[in-house]
Design an enzyme around this catalytic site. Structure first.
Site, short mmCIF file in Angstrom:
data_model
loop_
_atom_site.label_atom_id
_atom_site.label_comp_id
_atom_site.label_asym_id
_atom_site.label_seq_id
_atom_site.Cartn_x
_atom_site.Cartn_y
_atom_site.Cartn_z
N ASN A 1 0.85 -1.20 0.00
CA ASN A 1 0.00 0.00 0.00
C ASN A 1 0.88 1.24 0.00
O ASN A 1 2.02 1.20 0.45
CB ASN A 1 -0.89 0.01 1.25
CG ASN A 1 -1.87 1.18 1.25
OD1 ASN A 1 -2.46 1.50 0.23
ND2 ASN A 1 -2.04 1.83 2.40
N HIS B 1 0.68 5.21 1.35
CA HIS B 1 -0.12 6.06 2.25
C HIS B 1 0.50 7.46 2.29
O HIS B 1 1.71 7.59 2.50
CB HIS B 1 -0.18 5.45 3.65
CG HIS B 1 -1.01 6.26 4.59
ND1 HIS B 1 -2.39 6.22 4.58
CD2 HIS B 1 -0.67 7.18 5.52
CE1 HIS B 1 -2.86 7.06 5.48
NE2 HIS B 1 -1.83 7.66 6.07
N SER C 1 4.58 7.10 2.47
CA SER C 1 5.15 5.82 2.89
C SER C 1 4.61 4.69 2.02
O SER C 1 3.40 4.63 1.76
CB SER C 1 4.76 5.50 4.34
OG SER C 1 5.06 6.57 5.21
N ASP D 1 -3.05 0.85 8.18
CA ASP D 1 -1.90 1.73 7.95
C ASP D 1 -0.76 1.45 8.92
O ASP D 1 0.03 2.33 9.23
CB ASP D 1 -2.31 3.21 8.03
CG ASP D 1 -3.32 3.60 6.96
OD1 ASP D 1 -3.26 3.01 5.86
OD2 ASP D 1 -4.15 4.48 7.22
C1 GAR Z 1 -2.53 8.74 -3.24
O1 GAR Z 1 -2.09 9.98 -2.76
C2 GAR Z 1 -2.38 7.68 -2.17
O2 GAR Z 1 -1.28 7.90 -1.34
C3 GAR Z 1 -3.67 7.84 -1.41
O3 GAR Z 1 -4.64 8.08 -2.39
C4 GAR Z 1 -4.03 8.76 -3.48
C5 GAR Z 1 -4.43 8.06 -4.77
O4 GAR Z 1 -4.02 8.80 -5.88
N1 GAR Z 1 -3.97 6.68 -0.63
C6 GAR Z 1 -4.62 6.71 0.53
O5 GAR Z 1 -5.02 7.74 1.05
C7 GAR Z 1 -4.82 5.36 1.20
N2 GAR Z 1 -5.45 5.51 2.47
P1 GAR Z 1 -4.04 8.17 -7.33
O6 GAR Z 1 -5.44 7.54 -7.52
O7 GAR Z 1 -3.85 9.31 -8.26
O8 GAR Z 1 -2.96 7.14 -7.41
#
Ligand code: GAR
Length: 210
Positions: free
Chosen positions: A107, A109, A136, A145
């Site tokens: 994942n 985060h 991370s 997480d």
């Molecule tokens: C990213 O910033 C990722 O880190 C976050 O969602 C976004 C997805 O962007 N993930 C979380 O918050 C997980 N809890 P993307 O769809 O453009 O890759």
């Protein structure tokens, strides 16, 4: 080459970074399937444009989280993946799901874990007056997480930053470090042992800096 399935809920810019890195042979693997729990998101268009099998499995069509996750496992396993990559997949996973993929579930985060688990991480970092924020990549365990961190990248927080400024700055780093970690896994260099991530036989420091 390793078989990678990517789970998304949104724009899929991290998915794109991984697709591009596979194409450029910077990742020793192929994205063989993309699954979204939300219909009509841009990430699905990205998969389609890259000629990658993609499907929607909506959580709304299942009576419980357990039943959804059981069906998600079926859907994923049909692709026979070596690695499952969560890329903005905004669902809490059941212990059964996590156990099924333990050691091959990653994942990303948007915070410097263990800081700011959960949602709205950029705003929370700004509100706390932090000068540094980041992202991370970690192995997923049953603790939300909370799995072992593999790699982190830091970004500065400037006076007057809004959450969207910070999100953009973090995204740049995400697109750099996620393909790198995925490739480590695909090259059999990265494993999880207990609550520790191991790279080239050496445990990564608890704070995730290699
Ligand atoms: C990213 O910033 C990722 O880190 C976050 O969602 C976004 C997805 O962007 N993930 C979380 O918050 C997980 N809890 P993307 O769809 O453009 O890759």
């Amino acid at each position: 080459k390793k078989r990678i399935v990517v789970l998304i809920s949104g724009s899929g810019s991290n998915l794109q970074a991984i697709i591009d890195a596979c194409k450029a042979e910077k990742i020793d693997g192929d994205v063989v399937g993309v699954i979204s729990n939300i219909a009509d998101v841009f990430g699905l268009t990205r998969a389609e444009n890259a000629g990658i099998a993609n499907e929607v499995l909506s959580h709304k069509e299942f009576a419980s989280r357990e039943i959804y996750d059981q069906n998600l496992i079926k859907c994923i396993d049909a692709y026979q993946p070596d690695l499952v990559v969560l890329a903005g997949f905004m669902r809490i996973l059941t212990p059964q799901f996590v156990q099924h993929y333990v050691g091959r579930l990653l994942n990303i985060h948007p915070s410097l874990l263990p800081k700011y688990q959960g949602l709205n991480t950029h705003q929370r970092a700004i509100d706390a007056g932090d000068k540094t924020h980041g992202v991370s990549v970690h192995f997923v365990t049953e603790e939300l997480d909370g799995g072992p961190v593999i790699l982190q990248a830091k970004v500065p927080i400037f006076d007057g930053d809004e959450a969207s400024d910070l999100a953009a700055r973090v995204h740049e780093q995400e697109h750099r470090i996620y393909p790198l970690v995925v490739n480590w896994f695909c090259q059999n260099r990265l494993t999880m042992s207990g609550n520790c991530a191991i790279l080239d036989g050496k445990p990564l420091a608890e704070n995730g800096y290699a």
